[in-house]
Write a protein that holds these residues in place. Structure first.
Motif, short mmCIF file in Angstrom:
data_model
loop_
_atom_site.label_atom_id
_atom_site.label_comp_id
_atom_site.label_asym_id
_atom_site.label_seq_id
_atom_site.Cartn_x
_atom_site.Cartn_y
_atom_site.Cartn_z
N ASP A 171 4.50 2.80 -10.99
CA ASP A 171 3.87 3.14 -10.80
C ASP A 171 3.07 4.05 -12.74
N HIS A 172 4.52 3.50 -13.62
CA HIS A 172 4.14 3.61 -14.99
C HIS A 172 2.66 2.06 -15.47
N ALA A 193 -3.18 5.77 -10.11
CA ALA A 193 -1.82 5.52 -9.34
C ALA A 193 -3.49 5.28 -7.62
N GLU A 194 -4.34 5.98 -7.59
CA GLU A 194 -5.15 5.31 -6.91
C GLU A 194 -6.04 4.22 -6.77
N THR A 248 0.56 -0.73 -0.08
CA THR A 248 0.46 -0.27 0.10
C THR A 248 0.81 1.31 -0.30
N ILE A 249 2.04 1.06 0.64
CA ILE A 249 2.55 2.26 0.55
C ILE A 249 3.53 2.93 -0.28
N PRO A 250 3.44 3.72 -1.52
CA PRO A 250 3.74 3.76 -3.25
C PRO A 250 5.61 3.61 -2.66
N THR A 251 5.86 4.16 -2.32
CA THR A 251 7.75 4.06 -2.83
C THR A 251 8.18 2.83 -2.02
N PHE A 252 7.10 1.81 -1.82
CA PHE A 252 7.56 0.15 -1.29
C PHE A 252 7.18 -0.38 -2.24
N ARG A 253 5.81 -0.07 -3.32
CA ARG A 253 5.20 -0.57 -3.86
C ARG A 253 5.90 -0.18 -5.12
N GLU A 254 6.69 0.70 -5.34
CA GLU A 254 6.97 1.10 -6.81
C GLU A 254 8.38 0.34 -7.50
N ARG A 255 8.72 -0.52 -5.82
CA ARG A 255 9.84 -1.18 -6.37
C ARG A 255 9.39 -2.75 -7.26
N TRP A 256 7.73 -3.23 -6.94
CA TRP A 256 7.65 -4.23 -7.84
C TRP A 256 7.00 -4.10 -7.98
N LEU A 257 5.90 -2.76 -8.19
CA LEU A 257 4.57 -2.85 -8.89
C LEU A 257 4.52 -1.25 -9.58
#
Length: 112
Positions: free
Chosen positions: A35-36, A41-42, A24-33
């Motif tokens: 934003d592009h 984003a929501e 759920t935290i975008p900074t952590f999620r960005e590593r494996w999922l």
């Protein structure tokens, strides 16, 4: 057009709270999922600490969209069952359920 869900289950050696943060935290999620890969984003829907849904978009034509659902189930205080379910959810596919008036169905084979 009937599509089957893709379902994956992972038994993780981490408490549910830690897995929830990774999803759920975008900074952590960005590593494996990244934003592009998201169509938006929501999240589409959230049940705190249990389930979250995101809308994804393919990175190649025809850029189909799907919904991916992350479900967490505690196994113990330090183990979590993570279920990931992806379903094709592109509205453009709904129109493919009907046949064209000139489809020449049923297909017949001619004898040679």
């Amino acid at each position: 057009m009937e599509t089957a869900d893709i379902v994956q289950e992972y038994e993780l050696e981490a408490p549910p709270e830690k897995v929830w943060r990774a999803i759920t935290i975008p900074t952590f999620r960005e590593r494996w999922l990244p934003d592009h890969d998201l169509a938006q984003a929501e999240p589409v829907a959230v049940i705190p600490n249990e389930e979250i849904l995101f809308r994804l978009r393919d990175d190649a034509p025809p850029f189909l969209e799907s919904v991916v659902q992350f479900q967490l189930q505690p196994i113990s205080s330090d183990r979590t069952l993570l279920t990931i379910r992806q379903r094709l959810a592109d509205g453009r596919l709904a129109s493919r359920d009907t046949w064209a008036a000139n489809s020449n169905e049923p297909v017949m084979m001619l004898a040679a």
